[in-house]
Design a protein around this motif. Structure first.
Motif, short mmCIF file in Angstrom:
data_model
loop_
_atom_site.label_atom_id
_atom_site.label_comp_id
_atom_site.label_asym_id
_atom_site.label_seq_id
_atom_site.Cartn_x
_atom_site.Cartn_y
_atom_site.Cartn_z
N GLU A 264 3.51 -1.88 -6.46
CA GLU A 264 4.49 -2.46 -7.35
C GLU A 264 5.49 -3.24 -6.51
OE1 GLU A 264 5.99 -3.23 -11.15
OE2 GLU A 264 4.27 -1.92 -10.72
N MET A 265 5.65 -4.52 -6.80
CA MET A 265 6.62 -5.32 -6.05
C MET A 265 8.02 -4.76 -6.27
SD MET A 265 5.25 -9.18 -6.84
CE MET A 265 3.50 -9.46 -7.14
N SER A 266 8.75 -4.57 -5.19
CA SER A 266 10.11 -4.04 -5.31
C SER A 266 11.06 -5.17 -5.72
CB SER A 266 10.54 -3.42 -3.99
OG SER A 266 10.43 -4.34 -2.93
N MET A 269 11.37 -8.02 -3.25
CA MET A 269 10.14 -8.55 -2.68
C MET A 269 9.26 -9.16 -3.78
SD MET A 269 6.99 -6.58 -0.71
CE MET A 269 7.83 -6.16 0.81
N ARG A 270 8.74 -10.32 -3.51
CA ARG A 270 7.78 -10.96 -4.41
C ARG A 270 6.58 -11.42 -3.58
NH1 ARG A 270 8.64 -13.66 -9.30
NH2 ARG A 270 10.25 -12.08 -9.59
N ILE A 271 5.40 -11.15 -4.10
CA ILE A 271 4.16 -11.57 -3.46
C ILE A 271 3.62 -12.81 -4.15
CG2 ILE A 271 1.78 -10.89 -2.88
CD1 ILE A 271 3.92 -9.31 -1.38
N GLY A 322 2.76 -9.26 -13.63
CA GLY A 322 3.33 -10.13 -12.60
C GLY A 322 4.06 -9.38 -11.52
N THR A 323 3.93 -8.04 -11.50
CA THR A 323 4.66 -7.25 -10.50
C THR A 323 3.75 -6.37 -9.65
OG1 THR A 323 4.98 -5.39 -12.04
CG2 THR A 323 6.67 -7.12 -12.03
N GLN A 324 2.45 -6.43 -9.86
CA GLN A 324 1.54 -5.56 -9.12
C GLN A 324 0.54 -6.36 -8.29
OE1 GLN A 324 -0.04 -3.16 -12.40
NE2 GLN A 324 1.24 -1.44 -11.74
N PHE A 325 0.19 -5.80 -7.15
CA PHE A 325 -0.77 -6.46 -6.28
C PHE A 325 -1.57 -5.43 -5.50
CE2 PHE A 325 2.89 -5.72 -3.63
CZ PHE A 325 2.41 -5.56 -2.33
N GLU A 326 -2.65 -5.89 -4.91
CA GLU A 326 -3.50 -5.05 -4.08
C GLU A 326 -3.76 -5.76 -2.76
OE1 GLU A 326 -7.80 -2.68 -4.39
OE2 GLU A 326 -7.35 -4.32 -5.78
N VAL A 327 -3.75 -5.03 -1.68
CA VAL A 327 -4.10 -5.57 -0.37
C VAL A 327 -5.56 -5.27 -0.13
CG1 VAL A 327 -3.55 -5.56 2.09
CG2 VAL A 327 -1.75 -5.11 0.42
N ILE A 328 -6.36 -6.30 0.11
CA ILE A 328 -7.81 -6.09 0.16
C ILE A 328 -8.43 -6.38 1.52
CG2 ILE A 328 -8.12 -6.49 -2.30
CD1 ILE A 328 -9.04 -9.31 -1.66
#
Length: 343
Positions: A264-266, A269-271, A322-328
């Motif tokens: 979850e982007m804090s 922080m934005r990805i 728009g607030t979640q991401f995964e590092v792959i």
């Protein structure tokens, strides 16, 4: 023109809808106040007046932290954090002028996700980081340990027998606090595969543990898929999910995953994702035109260095919030780093 204090105030009161406005304020300030970033923009032929959205912002390659001094407004340096690296490799250096600001931001991010630190006992198993004296992660966790105000909280270098004894004491005491075991991945795997946690009568049926992995094998073990690592850890520690922290030396903000590797982007922080073949083409969440891309990080806590970092990590957006991401993964031929990343 904004002052540093103006930016700090705006960042402390940021909301998801106001993130872009504040980020553009920081960009315009650093485009002038950061000599290295200003020169980089000039080489790219980008004027700050041309930048009107997050996707327009040029991101500074993270490698610049290895060979250059990255500072805005030439502040007095309080400390310098240095990344881990393989033997003989050049490490990144992040000059920090306001440790109180780092404390405030990192604590706020953690407590927004997990609640007050006084609700926890925090046991840190970070041997490779403790063996250095300039790790940003060790500094942050040290501050967290102090804020728990727990006599059980502390660091454990290689003495996992002592760590298990402390865990047993906490479980027997049953004071209502939760326990966080915060560890570098290879050390957690070593403990898990030893079977000593599972063999303990006090711990065998205990499920009130949060296992927080920071990623990184540090050359101690073969690289493994996240799913493989998490399966070993969940079974060994009798927990449903493994939590993760995404952070690195060059960033003062962090993001947390409460399971399944979904971060979850804090607030600070934005990805964004960049096209792997065209780094100037950048997509903001929840844009799904890219299946995956290079991770660009906007870290508004980096007022005194650079808030716009082009990392060597690969990632993808998750869901439509728009607030979640995964590092792959990681770009081929990029350095082995100490941030949270499981290939």
């Amino acid at each position: 023109m904004f002052t540093r204090q103006d930016l700090q105030d705006a960042i402390l009161h940021i909301t998801h809808p106001t993130f872009e406005e504040v980020a553009l304020m920081v960009f315009k300030w650093q485009a002038i106040q950061n000599p290295l970033y200003s020169q980089y923009l000039s080489y790219l032929g980008v004027s700050s007046t041309q930048v009107t959205t997050l996707s327009d912002i040029p991101f500074l390659p993270i490698s610049f932290f290895k060979n250059h001094t990255v500072l805005s407004a030439a502040p007095k340096i309080q400390t310098t954090f240095e990344s881990s690296g393989t033997t003989g490799s050049q490490t990144s250096r992040h000059h920090v002028s306001d440790l109180g600001w780092y404390d405030q931001i990192s604590t706020r991010i953690f407590e927004t996700t997990y609640g007050e630190l006084t609700n926890y006992h925090l046991l840190a198993l970070l041997p490779s980081y403790l063996e250095r004296n300039n790790s940003s992660l060790v500094y942050m966790v040290q501050q967290f340990i102090a804020q728990t105000r727990s006599p059980f909280s502390g660091f454990f270098l290689h003495n996992t027998d002592e760590l298990l004894k402390v865990l047993q004491q906490i479980v027997r005491q049953a004071d209502g606090r939760k326990i966080i075991l915060w560890g570098v991945t290879f050390a957690l795997l070593d403990l898990a595969e030893s079977g000593r946690y599972k063999a303990s009568e006090d711990l065998r049926d205990f499920s009130g543990l949060i296992v927080m992995e920071t990623g990184g094998m540090k050359g101690r073990r073969r690289e493994m898929l996240r799913e493989e690592v998490h399966q070993i850890l969940t079974e060994a520690f009798n927990v449903k999910v493994i939590h993760s922290e995404y952070g690195m030396t060059e960033l003062l903000s962090q993001s947390y995953s409460e399971g399944e590797g979904i971060f979850e982007m804090s607030a600070t922080m934005r990805i964004l994702l960049r096209d792997i073949n065209d780094p100037r083409t950048v997509y903001a969440p929840p844009d799904t035109k890219l299946r995956y891309g290079g991770i660009n990080v906007i870290d508004l806590a980096n007022i005194d260095s650079c808030a716009f970092i082009e990392t060597q990590d690969l990632g993808r957006f998750i869901g439509q919030t728009g607030t979640q991401f995964e590092v792959i993964g990681r770009f081929d031929n990029s350095d082995i780093r100490g941030c949270n990343l499981l290939l």
